[in-house]
Design a protein around this motif. Structure first.
Motif, PDB file in Angstrom:
ATOM      1  N   LEU A 178    -129.046  56.507 -70.017  1.00  0.00           N
ATOM      2  CA  LEU A 178    -129.706  57.803 -69.841  1.00  0.00           C
ATOM      3  C   LEU A 178    -128.773  58.795 -69.156  1.00  0.00           C
ATOM      4  O   LEU A 178    -128.637  59.945 -69.590  1.00  0.00           O
ATOM      5  N   VAL A 179    -128.092  58.352 -68.111  1.00  0.00           N
ATOM      6  CA  VAL A 179    -127.140  59.222 -67.409  1.00  0.00           C
ATOM      7  C   VAL A 179    -126.018  59.640 -68.350  1.00  0.00           C
ATOM      8  O   VAL A 179    -125.614  60.810 -68.374  1.00  0.00           O
ATOM      9  N   GLU A 180    -125.508  58.697 -69.142  1.00  0.00           N
ATOM     10  CA  GLU A 180    -124.443  59.026 -70.098  1.00  0.00           C
ATOM     11  C   GLU A 180    -124.940  60.056 -71.109  1.00  0.00           C
ATOM     12  O   GLU A 180    -124.222  61.012 -71.429  1.00  0.00           O
ATOM     13  N   ASP A 181    -126.168  59.869 -71.593  1.00  0.00           N
ATOM     14  CA  ASP A 181    -126.730  60.814 -72.566  1.00  0.00           C
ATOM     15  C   ASP A 181    -126.902  62.198 -71.951  1.00  0.00           C
ATOM     16  O   ASP A 181    -126.588  63.214 -72.583  1.00  0.00           O
ATOM     17  N   ILE A 182    -127.378  62.243 -70.713  1.00  0.00           N
ATOM     18  CA  ILE A 182    -127.539  63.531 -70.028  1.00  0.00           C
ATOM     19  C   ILE A 182    -126.183  64.189 -69.833  1.00  0.00           C
ATOM     20  O   ILE A 182    -126.012  65.385 -70.086  1.00  0.00           O
ATOM     21  N   TRP A 183    -125.192  63.394 -69.382  1.00  0.00           N
ATOM     22  CA  TRP A 183    -123.844  63.944 -69.174  1.00  0.00           C
ATOM     23  C   TRP A 183    -123.284  64.507 -70.482  1.00  0.00           C
ATOM     24  O   TRP A 183    -122.718  65.594 -70.508  1.00  0.00           O
ATOM     25  N   ASP A 184    -123.451  63.757 -71.578  1.00  0.00           N
ATOM     26  CA  ASP A 184    -122.959  64.225 -72.874  1.00  0.00           C
ATOM     27  C   ASP A 184    -123.640  65.525 -73.282  1.00  0.00           C
ATOM     28  O   ASP A 184    -122.997  66.417 -73.844  1.00  0.00           O
ATOM     29  N   SER A 185    -124.945  65.643 -73.001  1.00  0.00           N
ATOM     30  CA  SER A 185    -125.653  66.870 -73.375  1.00  0.00           C
ATOM     31  C   SER A 185    -125.148  68.053 -72.550  1.00  0.00           C
ATOM     32  O   SER A 185    -125.057  69.169 -73.058  1.00  0.00           O
ATOM     33  N   ILE A 186    -124.814  67.825 -71.296  1.00  0.00           N
ATOM     34  CA  ILE A 186    -124.270  68.895 -70.453  1.00  0.00           C
ATOM     35  C   ILE A 186    -122.895  69.294 -70.957  1.00  0.00           C
ATOM     36  O   ILE A 186    -122.579  70.481 -71.089  1.00  0.00           O
ATOM     37  N   ALA A 187    -122.071  68.307 -71.266  1.00  0.00           N
ATOM     38  CA  ALA A 187    -120.716  68.579 -71.752  1.00  0.00           C
ATOM     39  C   ALA A 187    -120.735  69.337 -73.076  1.00  0.00           C
ATOM     40  O   ALA A 187    -119.820  70.111 -73.362  1.00  0.00           O
ATOM     41  N   ALA A 188    -121.775  69.117 -73.874  1.00  0.00           N
ATOM     42  CA  ALA A 188    -121.859  69.757 -75.190  1.00  0.00           C
ATOM     43  C   ALA A 188    -122.244  71.234 -75.098  1.00  0.00           C
ATOM     44  O   ALA A 188    -122.022  71.990 -76.036  1.00  0.00           O
ATOM     45  N   GLU A 189    -122.803  71.649 -73.986  1.00  0.00           N
ATOM     46  CA  GLU A 189    -123.233  73.040 -73.844  1.00  0.00           C
ATOM     47  C   GLU A 189    -122.060  73.910 -73.402  1.00  0.00           C
ATOM     48  O   GLU A 189    -121.530  73.749 -72.317  1.00  0.00           O
ATOM     49  N   GLU A 190    -121.671  74.815 -74.262  1.00  0.00           N
ATOM     50  CA  GLU A 190    -120.531  75.675 -73.957  1.00  0.00           C
ATOM     51  C   GLU A 190    -120.806  76.585 -72.771  1.00  0.00           C
ATOM     52  O   GLU A 190    -119.896  76.920 -72.024  1.00  0.00           O
ATOM     53  N   SER A 191    -122.069  76.953 -72.567  1.00  0.00           N
ATOM     54  CA  SER A 191    -122.389  77.887 -71.487  1.00  0.00           C
ATOM     55  C   SER A 191    -122.197  77.263 -70.105  1.00  0.00           C
ATOM     56  O   SER A 191    -122.116  77.979 -69.116  1.00  0.00           O
ATOM     57  N   THR A 192    -122.110  75.940 -70.049  1.00  0.00           N
ATOM     58  CA  THR A 192    -121.924  75.273 -68.756  1.00  0.00           C
ATOM     59  C   THR A 192    -120.550  74.628 -68.672  1.00  0.00           C
ATOM     60  O   THR A 192    -120.355  73.676 -67.935  1.00  0.00           O
ATOM     61  N   ALA A 193    -119.616  75.170 -69.434  1.00  0.00           N
ATOM     62  CA  ALA A 193    -118.270  74.596 -69.444  1.00  0.00           C
ATOM     63  C   ALA A 193    -117.692  74.581 -68.033  1.00  0.00           C
ATOM     64  O   ALA A 193    -117.821  75.538 -67.285  1.00  0.00           O
ATOM     65  N   VAL A 194    -117.073  73.479 -67.699  1.00  0.00           N
ATOM     66  CA  VAL A 194    -116.468  73.323 -66.385  1.00  0.00           C
ATOM     67  C   VAL A 194    -115.046  73.848 -66.436  1.00  0.00           C
ATOM     68  O   VAL A 194    -114.279  73.504 -67.325  1.00  0.00           O
ATOM     69  N   GLU A 195    -114.715  74.694 -65.486  1.00  0.00           N
ATOM     70  CA  GLU A 195    -113.368  75.231 -65.402  1.00  0.00           C
ATOM     71  C   GLU A 195    -112.481  74.247 -64.651  1.00  0.00           C
ATOM     72  O   GLU A 195    -112.853  73.770 -63.576  1.00  0.00           O
ATOM     73  N   LEU A 196    -111.334  73.934 -65.203  1.00  0.00           N
ATOM     74  CA  LEU A 196    -110.385  73.046 -64.541  1.00  0.00           C
ATOM     75  C   LEU A 196    -109.303  73.872 -63.871  1.00  0.00           C
ATOM     76  O   LEU A 196    -108.887  74.912 -64.382  1.00  0.00           O
ATOM     77  N   SER A 197    -108.858  73.365 -62.741  1.00  0.00           N
ATOM     78  CA  SER A 197    -107.756  74.041 -62.051  1.00  0.00           C
ATOM     79  C   SER A 197    -106.466  73.774 -62.819  1.00  0.00           C
ATOM     80  O   SER A 197    -106.402  72.886 -63.680  1.00  0.00           O
ATOM     81  N   GLN A 198    -105.433  74.517 -62.493  1.00  0.00           N
ATOM     82  CA  GLN A 198    -104.146  74.309 -63.147  1.00  0.00           C
ATOM     83  C   GLN A 198    -103.623  72.900 -62.852  1.00  0.00           C
ATOM     84  O   GLN A 198    -103.070  72.240 -63.723  1.00  0.00           O
ATOM     85  N   ALA A 199    -103.824  72.427 -61.630  1.00  0.00           N
ATOM     86  CA  ALA A 199    -103.381  71.075 -61.269  1.00  0.00           C
ATOM     87  C   ALA A 199    -104.114  70.015 -62.097  1.00  0.00           C
ATOM     88  O   ALA A 199    -103.516  69.037 -62.546  1.00  0.00           O
ATOM     89  N   GLN A 200    -105.413  70.228 -62.328  1.00  0.00           N
ATOM     90  CA  GLN A 200    -106.176  69.287 -63.153  1.00  0.00           C
ATOM     91  C   GLN A 200    -105.688  69.311 -64.599  1.00  0.00           C
ATOM     92  O   GLN A 200    -105.551  68.265 -65.235  1.00  0.00           O
TER      93      GLN A 200
END
Length: 76
Positions: free
Chosen positions: A21-43
Motif C-alpha cells: 500500500l505504501v509503495e502504491d501510494i508513493w508511486d501515485s505521488i511520484a506520478a503526479e507532475e504537480s507534486t514533482a520533487v525538486e532535487l538540489s544540484q548535489a543530489q
C-alpha cells in the motif's frame, strides 16, 4: 485526510499488504507532475555519478528482489 476509521482499516492488513500500500501510494505521488520533487544540484550530481558507475560496471547492480528480501525478511 487521516481519520481514526482509516487507521483501523489499514491496520487490518498484513505487513506485506501495508508495505505494498505504501509503495502504491508513493508511486501515485511520484506520478503526479504537480507534486514533482525538486532535487538540489548535489543530489543531481550524485544521481549522475551513480548512473555512470552502473553503466561502467552493470554487474555491481543488486536485483530489487534481493534487496527487498534483506530489508524485509520473511518471518517463520
Amino acid at each position: 485526510m487521516h481519520t481514526p476509521a482509516a487507521k483501523t482499516e489499514y491496520l487490518k492488513l498484513s505487513v506485506s499488504e501495508r508495505i505494498q500500500l505504501v509503495e502504491d501510494i508513493w508511486d501515485s505521488i511520484a506520478a503526479e507532475e504537480s507534486t514533482a520533487v525538486e532535487l538540489s544540484q548535489a543530489q543531481m550530481d550524485e544521481l549522475h555519478r551513480r548512473v555512470a558507475a552502473h553503466r561502467a560496471d552493470p554487474s555491481t547492480a543488486i536485483p530489487w528482489e534481493e534487496v527487498r528480501s534483506k530489508l524485509f525478511p520473511l518471518k517463520p
